[in-house]
Design an enzyme around this catalytic site. Structure first.
Site, PDB file in Angstrom:
ATOM      1  N   GLN A  92      38.482  52.380  50.530  1.00 52.43           N
ATOM      2  CA  GLN A  92      38.652  51.138  51.289  1.00 52.43           C
ATOM      3  C   GLN A  92      39.844  51.217  52.234  1.00 52.43           C
ATOM      4  O   GLN A  92      40.159  50.243  52.920  1.00 52.43           O
ATOM      5  CB  GLN A  92      38.847  49.958  50.322  1.00 52.43           C
ATOM      6  CG  GLN A  92      37.616  49.717  49.446  1.00 52.43           C
ATOM      7  CD  GLN A  92      37.859  48.701  48.337  1.00 52.43           C
ATOM      8  OE1 GLN A  92      38.969  48.227  48.141  1.00 52.43           O
ATOM      9  NE2 GLN A  92      36.806  48.387  47.597  1.00 52.43           N
ATOM     10  N   HIS A 157      41.551  48.605  47.146  1.00 50.54           N
ATOM     11  CA  HIS A 157      42.388  47.395  46.979  1.00 50.54           C
ATOM     12  C   HIS A 157      43.751  47.507  47.640  1.00 50.54           C
ATOM     13  O   HIS A 157      44.781  47.548  46.976  1.00 50.54           O
ATOM     14  CB  HIS A 157      42.553  47.053  45.486  1.00 50.54           C
ATOM     15  CG  HIS A 157      41.273  46.628  44.830  1.00 50.54           C
ATOM     16  ND1 HIS A 157      41.232  46.006  43.613  1.00 50.54           N
ATOM     17  CD2 HIS A 157      39.990  46.730  45.250  1.00 50.54           C
ATOM     18  CE1 HIS A 157      39.969  45.741  43.294  1.00 50.54           C
ATOM     19  NE2 HIS A 157      39.197  46.178  44.265  1.00 50.54           N
ATOM     20  N   GLU A 251      38.197  34.029  45.007  1.00 47.35           N
ATOM     21  CA  GLU A 251      39.033  32.827  45.076  1.00 47.35           C
ATOM     22  C   GLU A 251      39.535  32.532  46.489  1.00 47.35           C
ATOM     23  O   GLU A 251      39.796  33.449  47.264  1.00 47.35           O
ATOM     24  CB  GLU A 251      40.289  33.003  44.209  1.00 47.35           C
ATOM     25  CG  GLU A 251      40.015  33.183  42.736  1.00 47.35           C
ATOM     26  CD  GLU A 251      41.282  33.388  41.921  1.00 47.35           C
ATOM     27  OE1 GLU A 251      42.374  33.527  42.509  1.00 47.35           O
ATOM     28  OE2 GLU A 251      41.169  33.406  40.683  1.00 47.35           O
ATOM     29  N   TYR A 261      49.139  33.665  40.395  1.00 46.04           N
ATOM     30  CA  TYR A 261      47.722  33.346  40.621  1.00 46.04           C
ATOM     31  C   TYR A 261      46.810  33.992  39.588  1.00 46.04           C
ATOM     32  O   TYR A 261      45.593  33.928  39.709  1.00 46.04           O
ATOM     33  CB  TYR A 261      47.342  33.650  42.084  1.00 46.04           C
ATOM     34  CG  TYR A 261      48.011  32.608  42.964  1.00 46.04           C
ATOM     35  CD1 TYR A 261      49.366  32.722  43.285  1.00 46.04           C
ATOM     36  CD2 TYR A 261      47.351  31.453  43.328  1.00 46.04           C
ATOM     37  CE1 TYR A 261      50.021  31.713  43.990  1.00 46.04           C
ATOM     38  CE2 TYR A 261      47.993  30.445  44.029  1.00 46.04           C
ATOM     39  CZ  TYR A 261      49.326  30.582  44.346  1.00 46.04           C
ATOM     40  OH  TYR A 261      49.971  29.569  45.020  1.00 46.04           O
ATOM     41  N   TYR A 272      33.363  44.492  36.086  1.00 49.38           N
ATOM     42  CA  TYR A 272      32.071  44.949  36.612  1.00 49.38           C
ATOM     43  C   TYR A 272      31.091  45.295  35.492  1.00 49.38           C
ATOM     44  O   TYR A 272      29.895  45.159  35.655  1.00 49.38           O
ATOM     45  CB  TYR A 272      32.261  46.148  37.537  1.00 49.38           C
ATOM     46  CG  TYR A 272      32.932  45.772  38.831  1.00 49.38           C
ATOM     47  CD1 TYR A 272      32.262  45.015  39.781  1.00 49.38           C
ATOM     48  CD2 TYR A 272      34.236  46.156  39.099  1.00 49.38           C
ATOM     49  CE1 TYR A 272      32.875  44.649  40.974  1.00 49.38           C
ATOM     50  CE2 TYR A 272      34.861  45.804  40.282  1.00 49.38           C
ATOM     51  CZ  TYR A 272      34.171  45.047  41.214  1.00 49.38           C
ATOM     52  OH  TYR A 272      34.781  44.692  42.383  1.00 49.38           O
TER      53      TYR A 272
HETATM   54 CA    CA Z   1      43.484  33.619  40.353  1.00 49.07          CA
END
Ligand code: CA
Length: 380
Positions: A92, A157, A251, A261, A272
């Site tokens: 990525q 990520h 989110e 968070y 997964y």
């Molecule tokens: Ca969260």
């Protein structure tokens, strides 16, 4: 086809060959609040990822393999801008976001975020540079921040969205780098965070962890998985963050200084393989609740609020570019509350970023090897 549709979100694959086919030019879409035409504004971009409009209306676009381009108002794509730093274009990673300094018109200063090689592996890196007057090259490239520690395993990520807040500070999102989820909870580690920086990369004045032993002063919020979206809500000035969950649990969050968070302690989704995340709970005391979450996933990458005159009914709405299932998510807002959702151009083409243009049209970057910039224009 049914099995492929079921599996595609799990595997993170796009489904360009769905029944309706990929999004094509000249299509007219009638939606809840607006009818629009979809045009191919620009073509021939390899996995475009980030974009910023220049004061003259031209568009700067990154391509993940490591190129930066200038797109004219006629949609024509320039030769690659010279002087872009080396990136690690694997998985990525690659050249990801671009953002202009608030005083770009005077300074020609811009910021790039990408996957960069460092001692010990790869990390999310932020650099600044000046765009030459002829837009042909970057000058004075300087590394402002490495989201250390570098990680040798995995190429996923990176987060990597850059946005300036109403406070004039630079906000940068970083991903958890996938292999070790707990990095997002460690305050001595810059992965899985939203950072708040001065324009030279130093920790911004007033940051919540300044002076706390073992904590990095750059951190504004933590417990993020892979935040690829950041945007300022024009109605409230709040910084809004968008992140991928694993199997569900995507989110949209409103960021508060010093807040946790939750990743990977809590999630509305599962891993997964179906196993639970962390405590197995969706929420917990002391952890910020998302404004909105999705299970099954929509895989939201970038997002922006619509401002402009071309679509009055969409003013103040938050648009998300979804990868899988692919399409556009339109969220109606009341202040920072999400009060409605509509999906547009659904199950067709993977979208990486969406942003309004100075002309009021909505521009979308498609995540394709032969990627495009689409433009939504009002249709009567
Ligand atoms: Ca969260």
């Amino acid at each position: 086809m049914r099995a492929a549709r079921f599996l595609a979100p799990l595997l993170g694959l796009g489904l360009a060959a769905c029944s309706a086919g990929p999004v094509s030019a000249q299509e007219v879409v009638r939606s809840e609040q607006a009818s629009f035409r979809v045009r191919d504004f620009s073509t021939g971009l390899e996995h475009p990822w980030g974009a910023a409009f220049l004061p003259d209306g031209r568009l700067l676009v990154t391509e993940r393999p490591g190129r930066l381009r200038v797109i004219g108002q006629d949609g024509r794509v320039s030769a690659p801008v010279q002087g872009v730093p080396d990136v690690v274009a694997q998985g990525q990673g690659g050249l990801l976001d671009v953002a202009l300094a608030p005083d770009f018109a005077q300074t020609r200063q811009l910021y790039l975020c990408f996957a960069g090689a460092a001692q010990g592996g790869v990390l999310t890196r932020l650099v600044s540079a000046r765009l030459s007057a002829d837009m042909a090259r970057l000058e004075g490239v300087a590394t402002l921040l490495d989201a250390t520690p570098a990680q040798s395993s995995g190429r996923n990520h990176y987060g990597c969205r850059i946005v300036f807040g109403r406070d004039g500070k630079l906000y940068l999102s970083t991903g958890d780098r996938y292999s070790d989820k707990s990095r997002a909870q460690r305050l001595g580690d810059l992965a899985g965070k939203v950072l708040r920086l001065e324009r030279d990369g130093r920790p911004a004045e007033g940051n919540p962890f300044i002076g706390r032993e073992g904590a990095r002063a750059e951190i504004f919020s933590y417990g993020h998985r892979n935040p690829q979206g950041l945007a300022v809500n024009p109605a409230t000035g709040s910084m809004i963050e968008i992140e991928f969950g694993a199997r569900g649990g995507d989110e949209v969050n409103r960021l508060r200084a010093g807040a946790n968070y939750g990743w990977p302690l809590v999630s509305y989704g599962t891993d997964y393989n179906g196993s639970s995340i962390g405590t197995g709970k969706a929420s917990a005391p002391g952890i910020e609740e998302p404004l909105r979450h999705w299970t099954p996933a929509v895989s939201p990458s970038g997002g922006n609020f619509y401002v402009g005159d071309a679509f009055p009914a969409w003013r103040g709405n938050l648009f998300l570019a979804a990868l899988s299932p692919p399409g556009l998510v339109r969220l109606s807002m009341d202040g920072d509350r999400v009060v409605g959702e509509e999906r547009l151009l659904w199950n067709r083409t993977r979208f990486r970023q969406v942003l309004p243009g100075p002309d009021g049209f909505l521009y979308i970057l498609t995540d394709e090897a032969r990627g495009r910039v689409l433009r939504l224009e009002p249709a009567s």
